[in-house]
Design a protein around this motif. Structure first.
Motif, PDB file in Angstrom:
ATOM      1  N   ALA A  69      -2.770   7.107   7.011  1.00  0.00           N
ATOM      2  CA  ALA A  69      -2.506   5.983   7.957  1.00  0.00           C
ATOM      3  C   ALA A  69      -1.710   6.313   8.968  1.00  0.00           C
ATOM      4  O   ALA A  69      -2.039   5.857   9.952  1.00  0.00           O
ATOM      5  CB  ALA A  69      -2.370   4.196   7.232  1.00  0.00           C
ATOM      6  N   LEU A  70      -0.484   7.413   8.691  1.00  0.00           N
ATOM      7  CA  LEU A  70       0.330   7.158  10.245  1.00  0.00           C
ATOM      8  C   LEU A  70       0.672   8.800  10.330  1.00  0.00           C
ATOM      9  O   LEU A  70       1.508   9.380  10.006  1.00  0.00           O
ATOM     10  CB  LEU A  70       1.528   6.600   9.045  1.00  0.00           C
ATOM     11  CG  LEU A  70       1.894   5.614   9.964  1.00  0.00           C
ATOM     12  CD1 LEU A  70       3.446   5.509   9.257  1.00  0.00           C
ATOM     13  CD2 LEU A  70       1.483   4.866  11.571  1.00  0.00           C
TER      14      LEU A  70
ATOM     15  N   ASP B 144       5.859  -6.665   6.299  1.00  0.00           N
ATOM     16  CA  ASP B 144       4.820  -5.572   4.942  1.00  0.00           C
ATOM     17  C   ASP B 144       5.328  -6.797   4.253  1.00  0.00           C
ATOM     18  O   ASP B 144       5.144  -7.957   2.963  1.00  0.00           O
ATOM     19  CB  ASP B 144       4.662  -4.628   5.192  1.00  0.00           C
ATOM     20  CG  ASP B 144       3.450  -4.185   6.000  1.00  0.00           C
ATOM     21  OD1 ASP B 144       2.841  -5.318   6.688  1.00  0.00           O
ATOM     22  OD2 ASP B 144       2.509  -3.063   6.277  1.00  0.00           O
TER      23      ASP B 144
ATOM     24  N   LYS C  29       8.005  -2.413  10.670  1.00  0.00           N
ATOM     25  CA  LYS C  29       6.415  -2.675  10.079  1.00  0.00           C
ATOM     26  C   LYS C  29       6.904  -2.146   8.713  1.00  0.00           C
ATOM     27  O   LYS C  29       6.118  -3.682   8.318  1.00  0.00           O
ATOM     28  CB  LYS C  29       5.460  -1.753  10.401  1.00  0.00           C
ATOM     29  CG  LYS C  29       4.423  -1.700   9.756  1.00  0.00           C
ATOM     30  CD  LYS C  29       3.483  -2.995  10.229  1.00  0.00           C
ATOM     31  CE  LYS C  29       2.156  -3.248   9.720  1.00  0.00           C
ATOM     32  NZ  LYS C  29       1.363  -4.320  10.263  1.00  0.00           N
TER      33      LYS C  29
ATOM     34  N   LEU D 134      -0.831   5.662   2.712  1.00  0.00           N
ATOM     35  CA  LEU D 134       0.086   5.580   3.647  1.00  0.00           C
ATOM     36  C   LEU D 134      -0.120   6.106   4.446  1.00  0.00           C
ATOM     37  O   LEU D 134      -0.066   6.162   5.803  1.00  0.00           O
ATOM     38  CB  LEU D 134       0.979   4.541   3.365  1.00  0.00           C
ATOM     39  CG  LEU D 134       2.235   4.408   3.556  1.00  0.00           C
ATOM     40  CD1 LEU D 134       1.479   2.824   4.806  1.00  0.00           C
ATOM     41  CD2 LEU D 134       3.398   3.464   2.854  1.00  0.00           C
TER      42      LEU D 134
ATOM     43  N   THR E 139       0.930  -1.097  -0.036  1.00  0.00           N
ATOM     44  CA  THR E 139       0.137   0.164  -0.259  1.00  0.00           C
ATOM     45  C   THR E 139       0.431   1.361   0.204  1.00  0.00           C
ATOM     46  O   THR E 139       1.972   1.154   0.968  1.00  0.00           O
ATOM     47  CB  THR E 139      -0.865   0.099   1.328  1.00  0.00           C
ATOM     48  OG1 THR E 139      -1.140  -1.486   1.723  1.00  0.00           O
ATOM     49  CG2 THR E 139      -2.293   1.330   1.038  1.00  0.00           C
TER      50      THR E 139
ATOM     51  N   ALA F 110       3.666  -4.909  14.863  1.00  0.00           N
ATOM     52  CA  ALA F 110       2.939  -5.268  14.855  1.00  0.00           C
ATOM     53  C   ALA F 110       1.483  -5.243  15.089  1.00  0.00           C
ATOM     54  O   ALA F 110       0.297  -5.493  14.601  1.00  0.00           O
ATOM     55  CB  ALA F 110       3.000  -6.928  15.468  1.00  0.00           C
ATOM     56  N   LYS F 111       1.476  -3.608  15.850  1.00  0.00           N
ATOM     57  CA  LYS F 111       0.638  -2.943  16.114  1.00  0.00           C
ATOM     58  C   LYS F 111      -0.305  -2.008  15.386  1.00  0.00           C
ATOM     59  O   LYS F 111      -1.212  -1.585  16.137  1.00  0.00           O
ATOM     60  CB  LYS F 111       0.866  -3.010  17.870  1.00  0.00           C
ATOM     61  CG  LYS F 111       0.602  -3.946  18.697  1.00  0.00           C
ATOM     62  CD  LYS F 111       1.058  -2.740  20.089  1.00  0.00           C
ATOM     63  CE  LYS F 111       1.728  -4.458  20.994  1.00  0.00           C
ATOM     64  NZ  LYS F 111       1.955  -3.644  22.176  1.00  0.00           N
ATOM     65  N   LEU F 112       1.119  -1.737  14.666  1.00  0.00           N
ATOM     66  CA  LEU F 112       0.770  -0.648  13.411  1.00  0.00           C
ATOM     67  C   LEU F 112      -0.589  -1.165  11.954  1.00  0.00           C
ATOM     68  O   LEU F 112       0.064  -2.113  12.216  1.00  0.00           O
ATOM     69  CB  LEU F 112       1.986  -0.183  12.924  1.00  0.00           C
ATOM     70  CG  LEU F 112       3.205   1.223  14.152  1.00  0.00           C
ATOM     71  CD1 LEU F 112       4.097   1.329  13.608  1.00  0.00           C
ATOM     72  CD2 LEU F 112       2.439   1.392  14.933  1.00  0.00           C
ATOM     73  N   SER F 113      -0.956  -0.141  11.680  1.00  0.00           N
ATOM     74  CA  SER F 113      -1.866  -0.417  10.434  1.00  0.00           C
ATOM     75  C   SER F 113      -1.694   0.197   9.532  1.00  0.00           C
ATOM     76  O   SER F 113      -2.092   2.079  10.188  1.00  0.00           O
ATOM     77  CB  SER F 113      -3.509  -0.377  11.474  1.00  0.00           C
ATOM     78  OG  SER F 113      -4.172  -1.155   9.906  1.00  0.00           O
ATOM     79  N   PHE F 114      -1.141  -0.064   8.674  1.00  0.00           N
ATOM     80  CA  PHE F 114      -0.623   1.228   7.327  1.00  0.00           C
ATOM     81  C   PHE F 114      -0.758  -0.139   6.092  1.00  0.00           C
ATOM     82  O   PHE F 114      -0.799  -0.535   6.310  1.00  0.00           O
ATOM     83  CB  PHE F 114       0.074   2.443   7.779  1.00  0.00           C
ATOM     84  CG  PHE F 114       1.649   1.398   7.561  1.00  0.00           C
ATOM     85  CD1 PHE F 114       1.844   2.099   9.181  1.00  0.00           C
ATOM     86  CD2 PHE F 114       2.237   1.264   6.501  1.00  0.00           C
ATOM     87  CE1 PHE F 114       3.395   1.876   8.949  1.00  0.00           C
ATOM     88  CE2 PHE F 114       3.698   1.158   6.857  1.00  0.00           C
ATOM     89  CZ  PHE F 114       3.727   0.732   8.212  1.00  0.00           C
TER      90      PHE F 114
ATOM     91  N   GLU G  91       4.984 -11.774  13.381  1.00  0.00           N
ATOM     92  CA  GLU G  91       4.070 -12.866  14.117  1.00  0.00           C
ATOM     93  C   GLU G  91       4.952 -13.756  14.005  1.00  0.00           C
ATOM     94  O   GLU G  91       5.622 -13.610  15.892  1.00  0.00           O
ATOM     95  CB  GLU G  91       3.329 -13.169  13.029  1.00  0.00           C
ATOM     96  CG  GLU G  91       1.967 -12.028  13.113  1.00  0.00           C
ATOM     97  CD  GLU G  91       2.026 -11.581  12.035  1.00  0.00           C
ATOM     98  OE1 GLU G  91       1.529  -9.823  11.574  1.00  0.00           O
ATOM     99  OE2 GLU G  91       2.599 -11.684  11.355  1.00  0.00           O
TER     100      GLU G  91
END
Length: 336
Positions: free
Chosen positions: A20-21, A237, A233, A17, A12, A332-336, A283
């Motif tokens: 998202a941040l 990804d 992250k 992106l 992405t 792992a807790k980030l999302s973008f 993970e």
């Protein structure tokens, strides 16, 4: 003893992106991040080529290419790098010197991507008196010494030369050396006219696996934890994208083109070169058995072997301060 060294579906990008941040980007807008990478065929070359790291961290990134982990360590020690790409052997040597660094993510467990390729040699006993090149204090150097130990060949009987990968390629083409323990893409070239005597997969099976990792200066990590987490992250990804559909990263894919452009590998060889590693996901790394536990044990074992071989003066009582699952857990807790 150690764990020794890469393309992905499109990540992405662009506006999505950046949106998202917003907090991280705003916070990091005035940060300059100096990253030392090596031209290794691995997935994170794709977001590097795409500018995804810049978008995710909000930092200005200066990318610097290095031909070996020892040079990366020296640059971090001098303060000229914040994040660097190294193998497990230079990582163990740096930690043993108590340099203020920390492992933030594994890149890959090295398998067929590093090997000892030779010519005019059919068996290990014939290595005595031969000129074998490898970058000193690298994972390849460590694996070469481990292989010689496994074969009961005295390292002092072999003329081991300290050459960087580009120098190995030139020396091989001139006929100046009889063999080299090195990594792709140089390995792929010398294998065309040489014979593989052992790979890092073999060395791993003999009890001394090796790996590649990203490390960070603790000073930078303490000052900019958001940047480090975002960096990890993006790296994770990329690995996830490749792992989800490796067949899509074929010779004609944009991922293969980007990896070839940044590494010097031939584009049609990229898919095969990627298979020379095992790439763990965020993970998989977040569990203490891999990054927090297994990697610490591997670094300690590598350091012990290097000390035994006289490559480092001392070993530490513990190496946990130099490897932490914290960064992959935060990423792992980030999302973008």
């Amino acid at each position: 003893m150690t764990i020794h060294r890469r393309s992905f579906a499109a990540l992405t990008a662009g506006v999505a992106l950046a949106l998202a941040l917003p907090t991280s980007a705003a916070f990091s807008a005035d940060v300059t991040l100096n990253i030392g990478y090596q031209p290794i065929v691995e997935p994170s070359r794709v977001p590097q080529a795409d500018g995804t790291y810049e978008k995710a961290t909000g930092a200005k990134i200066n990318w610097q290419k290095f031909d070996g982990g020892a040079d990366v360590i020296a640059a971090i020690a001098s303060g000229s790098l914040d994040i660097g790409y190294v193998g497990s052997s230079p990582l163990a040597a740096a930690a043993s010197r108590e340099l203020p660094i920390e492992t933030i993510a594994l890149v890959g467990l090295i398998s067929e991507a590093e090997a000892l390729a030779v010519r005019g040699i059919d068996k290990p006993e014939q290595l005595a008196g031969k000129k074998i090149a490898t970058p000193f204090v690298s994972t390849a150097h460590y694996s070469l010494l481990t292989a010689l130990n496994h074969w009961n060949v005295d390292p002092k009987s072999v003329e081991i030369l300290n050459l960087r990968p580009p120098e190995i390629a030139a020396a091989w083409s001139r006929g100046d050396i009889d063999g080299a323990y090195v990594w792709d893409p140089v390995l792929a070239e010398i294998k065309k006219t040489g014979t593989v005597l052992a790979t890092s997969a073999d060395v791993g099976n003999w009890g001394s696996p090796t790996f590649d990792a990203w490390i960070v200066s603790k000073t930078f990590a303490e000052a900019h934890p958001d940047v480090v987490a975002a960096f990890v992250k993006v790296t994770g990804d990329a690995t996830a994208a490749y792992r989800a559909n490796p067949e899509a990263w074929d010779a004609k894919s944009p991922e293969a083109e980007k990896i070839a452009r940044l590494t010097g590998a031939k584009q049609d060889e990229v898919p095969a070169l990627l298979k020379g590693y095992t790439f763990p996901t965020l993970e998989e790394q977040a569990g203490t058995d891999l990054l927090g536990g297994g990697t610490v044990k591997a670094v300690a074992a590598t350091a012990a072997f290097l000390k035994e071989q006289g490559k480092i003066p001392t070993v530490l009582a513990a190496y946990g301060a130099y490897v932490s699952p914290r960064w992959v857990q935060d990423a792992a807790k980030l999302s973008f």
